[in-house]
Design an enzyme around this catalytic site. Structure first.
Site, PDB file in Angstrom:
ATOM      1  CD1 TRP A   1       8.967  14.928  14.545  1.00  0.00           C
ATOM      2  CD2 TRP A   1      11.042  15.715  14.753  1.00  0.00           C
ATOM      3  NE1 TRP A   1       9.169  15.861  13.543  1.00  0.00           N
ATOM      4  CE2 TRP A   1      10.435  16.348  13.640  1.00  0.00           C
ATOM      5  CE3 TRP A   1      12.366  16.064  15.077  1.00  0.00           C
ATOM      6  CZ2 TRP A   1      11.104  17.302  12.868  1.00  0.00           C
ATOM      7  CZ3 TRP A   1      13.021  17.012  14.304  1.00  0.00           C
ATOM      8  CH2 TRP A   1      12.384  17.609  13.210  1.00  0.00           C
TER       9      TRP A   1
ATOM     10  N   PRO B   1       3.927   9.774  21.717  1.00  0.00           N
ATOM     11  CG  PRO B   1       5.667   8.240  22.008  1.00  0.00           C
ATOM     12  CD  PRO B   1       4.209   8.467  22.304  1.00  0.00           C
TER      13      PRO B   1
ATOM     14  N   GLY C   1       3.302  20.381  17.792  1.00  0.00           N
ATOM     15  CA  GLY C   1       3.565  19.952  16.426  1.00  0.00           C
ATOM     16  C   GLY C   1       3.307  21.081  15.454  1.00  0.00           C
ATOM     17  CB  SER C   2       3.056  21.076  11.812  1.00  0.00           C
ATOM     18  OG  SER C   2       2.011  20.155  11.608  1.00  0.00           O
TER      19      SER C   2
ATOM     20  CD  GLU D   1       3.588  24.311  24.280  1.00  0.00           C
ATOM     21  OE1 GLU D   1       3.319  24.902  25.319  1.00  0.00           O
ATOM     22  OE2 GLU D   1       4.664  23.720  24.083  1.00  0.00           O
ATOM     23  CG  LEU D   2       0.279  25.137  16.854  1.00  0.00           C
ATOM     24  CD1 LEU D   2      -0.876  25.795  16.112  1.00  0.00           C
ATOM     25  CD2 LEU D   2       0.167  23.619  16.788  1.00  0.00           C
TER      26      LEU D   2
ATOM     27  CB  CYS E   1       9.163  25.255  18.419  1.00  0.00           C
ATOM     28  SG  CYS E   1       9.721  25.280  20.119  1.00  0.00           S
TER      29      CYS E   1
ATOM     30  CD  GLU F   1       8.167  25.681  11.986  1.00  0.00           C
ATOM     31  OE1 GLU F   1       7.359  24.815  11.616  1.00  0.00           O
ATOM     32  OE2 GLU F   1       8.397  25.916  13.192  1.00  0.00           O
TER      33      GLU F   1
HETATM   34  P1  NAD Z   1       3.461  17.114  13.149  1.00  0.00           P
HETATM   35  O1  NAD Z   1       2.314  18.055  13.203  1.00  0.00           O
HETATM   36  O2  NAD Z   1       3.793  16.467  11.873  1.00  0.00           O
HETATM   37  O3  NAD Z   1       3.238  15.926  14.192  1.00  0.00           O
HETATM   38  C1  NAD Z   1       3.038  16.170  15.573  1.00  0.00           C
HETATM   39  C2  NAD Z   1       2.306  14.998  16.181  1.00  0.00           C
HETATM   40  O4  NAD Z   1       0.984  14.945  15.658  1.00  0.00           O
HETATM   41  C3  NAD Z   1       2.935  13.641  15.920  1.00  0.00           C
HETATM   42  O5  NAD Z   1       2.890  12.877  17.102  1.00  0.00           O
HETATM   43  C4  NAD Z   1       2.032  13.057  14.836  1.00  0.00           C
HETATM   44  O6  NAD Z   1       2.003  11.651  14.828  1.00  0.00           O
HETATM   45  C5  NAD Z   1       0.684  13.614  15.235  1.00  0.00           C
HETATM   46  N1  NAD Z   1      -0.318  13.725  14.163  1.00  0.00           N
HETATM   47  C6  NAD Z   1      -0.092  13.947  12.830  1.00  0.00           C
HETATM   48  N2  NAD Z   1      -1.280  14.039  12.164  1.00  0.00           N
HETATM   49  C7  NAD Z   1      -2.264  13.868  13.095  1.00  0.00           C
HETATM   50  C8  NAD Z   1      -3.689  13.871  13.039  1.00  0.00           C
HETATM   51  N3  NAD Z   1      -4.350  14.057  11.881  1.00  0.00           N
HETATM   52  N4  NAD Z   1      -4.389  13.687  14.173  1.00  0.00           N
HETATM   53  C9  NAD Z   1      -3.738  13.537  15.356  1.00  0.00           C
HETATM   54  N5  NAD Z   1      -2.394  13.499  15.473  1.00  0.00           N
HETATM   55  C10 NAD Z   1      -1.655  13.674  14.363  1.00  0.00           C
HETATM   56  O7  NAD Z   1       4.712  17.928  13.721  1.00  0.00           O
HETATM   57  P2  NAD Z   1       6.216  17.434  13.941  1.00  0.00           P
HETATM   58  O8  NAD Z   1       6.891  17.299  12.623  1.00  0.00           O
HETATM   59  O9  NAD Z   1       6.249  16.280  14.889  1.00  0.00           O
HETATM   60  O10 NAD Z   1       6.824  18.657  14.746  1.00  0.00           O
HETATM   61  C11 NAD Z   1       7.407  19.785  14.131  1.00  0.00           C
HETATM   62  C12 NAD Z   1       6.535  20.998  14.386  1.00  0.00           C
HETATM   63  O11 NAD Z   1       6.324  21.144  15.789  1.00  0.00           O
HETATM   64  C13 NAD Z   1       7.200  22.292  13.939  1.00  0.00           C
HETATM   65  O12 NAD Z   1       6.240  23.100  13.296  1.00  0.00           O
HETATM   66  C14 NAD Z   1       7.648  22.925  15.260  1.00  0.00           C
HETATM   67  O13 NAD Z   1       7.770  24.320  15.201  1.00  0.00           O
HETATM   68  C15 NAD Z   1       6.562  22.493  16.176  1.00  0.00           C
HETATM   69  N6  NAD Z   1       6.986  22.547  17.575  1.00  0.00           N
HETATM   70  C16 NAD Z   1       6.459  23.518  18.377  1.00  0.00           C
HETATM   71  C17 NAD Z   1       6.862  23.626  19.690  1.00  0.00           C
HETATM   72  C18 NAD Z   1       6.324  24.704  20.595  1.00  0.00           C
HETATM   73  O14 NAD Z   1       6.587  24.663  21.780  1.00  0.00           O
HETATM   74  N7  NAD Z   1       5.587  25.686  20.084  1.00  0.00           N
HETATM   75  C19 NAD Z   1       7.808  22.719  20.212  1.00  0.00           C
HETATM   76  C20 NAD Z   1       8.317  21.741  19.364  1.00  0.00           C
HETATM   77  C21 NAD Z   1       7.898  21.663  18.040  1.00  0.00           C
END
Ligand code: NAD
Length: 457
Positions: free
Chosen positions: A132, A157, A207-208, A229-230, A263, A360
């Protein structure tokens, strides 16, 4: 059918509710996308490029409205929302300029009646599960090159940026992407998990680390192409010969922009002992100038913390650091409600026993550690399970190049930070990810190579 409630994190107000997807609707959308993909892939590249060109025009035409929605649903200051949308345009231009060449057939050998060539074939149906914090950047890094190279995209999304995800989808459909080819899936973890059950040819996740590992584990038995991409714990080192004021101003912005929810936010700073005190003074003065407030006001620099649980994490990191001897130089607390905010927080005299320097933060909280030498700085920068970005501030280019060559990170910066270029690959090392987006390779990643061996006689 379940309902997704969308709140404004800066005020706590309910913005809207949306019907969420469920396992049955995800399966139906995935089947429709698969049926639509061959016709899309068969279009001449010029037609797909024209669609993205119209999408770009749609973004420009609606930029103010899109920025407002983004600010309302995730609390990003409005000026930074506009920056994200304006910053998307050169990325789209890069994809528009490079897509055709990136996937053109390569004729690699001709002789003795033998011809060899490489074709770049679309993966087929790819899924994008997105974060997000920069929904336009992270969404379009995947969606746009995936579409240009002939794929269908199942786009989920984040539940914290669904309205912006809806705008991306609507504008792409209006530009000519068939609705069935790129559905938007509404919901959180359960909908993401349902997506993993579908027949997909690639999964592109932002995501994370914790969620990335769950996704990798779920997909491993099916050998689905996976990109992750974490998160990161991105370090920067201010060398003895740097200008402390310039470095402090740049790094304060790198640590606090987007309310620290990037990130590639600067998450750890190491400063040579000879300029530590001067650097910290300039850093604190810069942070004191950051306006905290209503994200809808143009001058606001520090906005909301988008996910409520992050407030506890930030508070716990500050508490842990203080218990282990850190000095709190400003901030340190959540802002009073009803919205979700955290004071810009600077801690000095920190070290690697503290969570603050290891995990983080993803918020406006930073630790600044004193070091005695370049070697100590490199050792500390590499003392992390993450490896997204790292930087060095120095007047000496040769020294910067030598130090950065020793640092384990996908992107390295000399006298800059918190920067992404469409021309360069964006990849995390270690627990920061797998695979890459952006650059020519970030277009080819949505295809698989097919080797042609052709003997004429
Ligand atoms: P998150 O992992 O909580 O969620 C990411 C996505 O995964 C969301 O759409 C969520 O609904 C989905 N999701 C959650 N659990 C799931 C599951 N069990 N199975 C499938 N999908 C699932 O992360 P967030 O809070 O949205 O994003 C923040 C993280 O993203 C931070 O760690 C940040 O560093 C990272 N990030 C990395 C980059 C990069 O380019 N490396 C860019 C942006 C954000």
């Amino acid at each position: 059918m379940s309902i997704l409630a969308i709140h404004n994190p800066a005020t706590g107000a309910l913005l809207t509710t949306l019907p969420a997807d469920d396992a049955a609707s995800v399966t139906a959308k995935a089947a429709a996308a698969r049926a639509a993909q061959p016709a899309w892939a068969a279009l001449p590249m010029a037609e797909r490029l024209a669609v993205v060109q119209r999408f770009r025009a749609g973004l420009v035409a609606e930029l103010d409205t899109l920025a407002t929605t983004l600010t309302q649903e995730m609390g990003k200051p409005i000026t930074q929302s506009r920056n994200e949308l304006n910053g998307l345009l050169p990325r789209l231009d890069f994809f528009l300029e490079q897509a055709e060449g990136a996937v053109r057939d390569e004729h690699v050998f001709d002789g003795g009646g033998l011809h060899e060539q490489i074709a770049h074939v679309p993966l087929g149906v790819v899924a994008n599960i997105s974060a997000w914090n920069y929904p336009y950047f992270v969404g379009c890094n995947v969606i746009v090159p995936a579409l240009l190279t002939g794929n269908a995209v199942l786009y989920k999304p984040s539940e914290y940026a669904t309205l912006s995800g809806g705008h991306i989808t609507r504008l792409l459909h209006a530009a000519g992407v068939p609705a069935a080819l790129m559905p938007c899936l509404v919901g959180g973890a359960a909908v993401g998990a349902a997506l993993l059950e579908q027949r997909i040819d690639g999964l592109f996740f932002t995501g994370s680390h914790a969620t990335g590992v769950k996704i990798a584990t779920a997909l491993a038995p099916r050998l689905v192409k996976l990109q992750l991409e974490l998160g990161g714990k991105d370090p920067s080192y201010v060398r003895a010969d740097a200008d402390p004021k310039t470095a402090a101003e740049s790094l304060a912005d790198g640590a606090m922009y987007n309310t620290g929810q990037s990130c590639c936010s600067v998450e750890r700073i190491y400063v040579h002992a000879s300029l530590y005190d001067a650097f910290v003074q300039h850093f604190l003065a810069t942070v004191a100038g950051f306006k905290i407030g209503d994200p809808m006001e143009a001058a606001t620099y520090i906005g909301a913390i988008t996910r409520k649980p992050q407030l506890q994490l930030l508070q716990a990191q500050v508490r842990d650091a203080l218990a282990k001897g850190a000095h709190l130089r400003c901030g340190g607390h959540a802002l009073p409600g009803p919205g979700q905010g955290f004071e810009p927080t600077v801690l000095t005299e920190v070290n690697h026993t503290m969570e603050l320097m290891r995990e983080e933060s993803f918020g406006p909280v930073i630790g600044i550690q004193k070091v005695a030498s370049d070697d100590e700085a490199v050792a500390l920068m590499n003392d992390s399970r993450y490896g997204l970005t790292a930087g060095v501030y120095t007047r000496d280019e040769a020294a910067a190049r030598q130090l950065l060559a020793r640092v384990n990170a996908g992107s390295v910066y000399w006298n800059c930070c918190d920067r992404v270029s469409p021309r360069l690959p964006w990849s995390g090392w270690g627990d920061s990810g797998l695979g890459l987006t952006l650059s020519k390779a970030g277009i080819q990643t949505f295809t698989r190579p097919k080797a042609w061996h052709l003997r004429s006689a």
